[in-house]
Design an enzyme around this catalytic site. Structure first.
Site, short mmCIF file in Angstrom:
data_model
loop_
_atom_site.label_atom_id
_atom_site.label_comp_id
_atom_site.label_asym_id
_atom_site.label_seq_id
_atom_site.Cartn_x
_atom_site.Cartn_y
_atom_site.Cartn_z
N ASN A 9 0.87 -1.18 0.00
CA ASN A 9 0.00 0.00 0.00
C ASN A 9 0.91 1.23 0.00
O ASN A 9 1.53 1.53 1.01
CB ASN A 9 -0.89 -0.05 1.26
CG ASN A 9 -1.66 1.24 1.48
OD1 ASN A 9 -1.78 2.08 0.59
ND2 ASN A 9 -2.20 1.38 2.69
N LYS A 11 0.07 4.27 -0.23
CA LYS A 11 -0.56 5.46 0.38
C LYS A 11 -0.34 6.68 -0.52
O LYS A 11 -0.33 6.53 -1.74
CB LYS A 11 -0.02 5.66 1.81
CG LYS A 11 -0.10 4.37 2.63
CD LYS A 11 0.16 4.53 4.09
CE LYS A 11 0.01 3.18 4.78
NZ LYS A 11 0.16 3.24 6.22
N HIS A 88 -9.39 1.01 5.13
CA HIS A 88 -8.08 1.21 5.76
C HIS A 88 -8.24 2.17 6.92
O HIS A 88 -9.03 3.12 6.86
CB HIS A 88 -7.07 1.75 4.74
CG HIS A 88 -5.67 1.76 5.30
ND1 HIS A 88 -5.22 2.74 6.15
CD2 HIS A 88 -4.66 0.87 5.16
CE1 HIS A 88 -3.97 2.45 6.50
NE2 HIS A 88 -3.60 1.33 5.91
N GLU A 90 -6.60 4.57 7.94
CA GLU A 90 -6.40 6.00 7.62
C GLU A 90 -7.63 6.59 6.94
O GLU A 90 -7.92 7.78 7.09
CB GLU A 90 -5.12 6.17 6.77
CG GLU A 90 -3.88 5.97 7.63
CD GLU A 90 -2.66 5.41 6.92
OE1 GLU A 90 -2.59 5.46 5.68
OE2 GLU A 90 -1.77 4.88 7.62
N GLU A 158 -5.05 -5.11 10.68
CA GLU A 158 -4.02 -4.10 10.89
C GLU A 158 -4.29 -3.35 12.18
O GLU A 158 -5.13 -2.43 12.20
CB GLU A 158 -4.01 -3.09 9.73
CG GLU A 158 -3.72 -3.70 8.39
CD GLU A 158 -3.19 -2.66 7.42
OE1 GLU A 158 -2.07 -2.84 6.90
OE2 GLU A 158 -3.87 -1.63 7.20
N GLY A 164 2.82 2.02 10.71
CA GLY A 164 3.80 3.08 10.56
C GLY A 164 4.55 3.44 11.83
O GLY A 164 5.24 4.46 11.88
N SER A 204 3.73 -2.36 10.21
CA SER A 204 5.18 -2.44 10.45
C SER A 204 5.81 -3.78 10.05
O SER A 204 6.76 -4.24 10.69
CB SER A 204 5.51 -2.09 11.92
OG SER A 204 5.13 -0.74 12.20
P1 PGA Z 1 3.11 0.12 7.53
O1 PGA Z 1 1.60 0.37 6.98
O2 PGA Z 1 3.58 -1.15 6.90
O3 PGA Z 1 3.87 1.33 7.06
O4 PGA Z 1 3.01 0.02 9.01
C1 PGA Z 1 0.72 -0.70 6.81
C2 PGA Z 1 -0.60 -0.21 6.25
O5 PGA Z 1 -1.07 0.87 6.62
O6 PGA Z 1 -1.20 -0.89 5.39
#
Ligand code: PGA
Length: 244
Positions: A9, A11, A88, A90, A158, A164, A204
């Site tokens: 992803n 983003k 997601h 976010e 997640e 992140g 992560s």
């Molecule tokens: P990350 O994000 O691997 O940077 O922690 C995962 C995600 O939001 O899908």
């Protein structure tokens, strides 16, 4: 029997220059590799590497109309996508998406034959309050509509606090949620469908922790943010999954 899936992803990252990272990705025959780039890159991404699947990061619940700045499932397909992320964290946080909205988006995705990667996960406060499984059950029930099949749906677990941050749940915590998800899916959709739905862990994931995560019960792959941006990193995760 479930085909493993390494999903990236990107983003709100990536321009023309980033396409060279896509071209450098490995695509082992035994797993699926998916990248969800920003919408601006989907059609160019298809020319950069025709062995990876492409996905959107979101779609609108309506097919078309007066929704400035949004994108429909049909447009994603037109650009070359075969998957789309829905729900997601976010999107849930930045855009106030509820389970009901996520379910509507998932239906919109299915209507265009996109595979929906439905994302769920608890916050740190919910984990600390001991309500993780309750939250997960509610999100799963509310975000995944009735007609889910092994072909049209992937679930990504997640934990919000792991996205992140460099923080990762213990393997026991990941196994607990993934085993729980499999059993909830089985109760709702029957064992056959539940056994076919792929469950991704996200938050992560890096080349250094991928192998142990992929050896965890009911983990069929990963949804990767930061470590999917560089081919070197994502290739490490792809190889770990291919040999899991
Ligand atoms: P990350 O994000 O691997 O940077 O922690 C995962 C995600 O939001 O899908």
């Amino acid at each position: 029997m479930r085909r493993k899936l390494a999903a990236g992803n990107w983003k709100m990252n990536g321009t023309e220059a980033t396409l060279s990272e896509l071209a450098a990705l490995q695509t082992p025959a035994e797993i699926d590799v998916l990248i969800c780039p920003p919408n601006t890159l989907i059609s160019r991404a298809a020319s950069a590497n025709d062995k990876i699947a492409l996905g959107g990061q979101d779609c609108h619940r309506a097919q078309s109309g007066a929704h400035t700045g949004d994108i429909s499932a049909e447009m994603l397909v037109d650009a070359g996508a075969s998957y789309v992320l829905t729900g997601h964290s976010e999107r849930r946080t930045d855009h106030g998406e509820t389970n009901e909205i996520v379910a509507a988006k998932t239906r919109a995705a299915w209507s265009q034959n996109l595979v929906a990667v439905v994302c769920i996960g608890e916050t740190l406060a919910e984990r600390e309050a001991g309500t993780t499984l309750e939250v997960i059950a509610q999100q799963l029930a509310g975000s995944v509509p009735e007609d889910a099949t092994a072909q049209n749906t992937v679930i990504a677990y997640e934990p919000v606090w792991a996205i992140g941050t460099g923080l990762v749940p213990t393997l026991e915590q990941i196994a607990e949620v993934h085993d729980f998800l499999r059993s909830e899916l089985s109760k709702r959709f029957g064992a056959e469908i539940a056994e076919g739905i792929r469950l991704l862990y996200g938050g992560s994931v890096k080349p250094s922790n991928a192998e142990s995560i992929f050896a965890t019960s009911n983990v069929d792959g990963a949804l990767v943010g930061g470590a999917s941006l560089k081919a070197d990193d994502f290739n490490g995760i792809i190889s770990a999954l291919a040999s899991a």
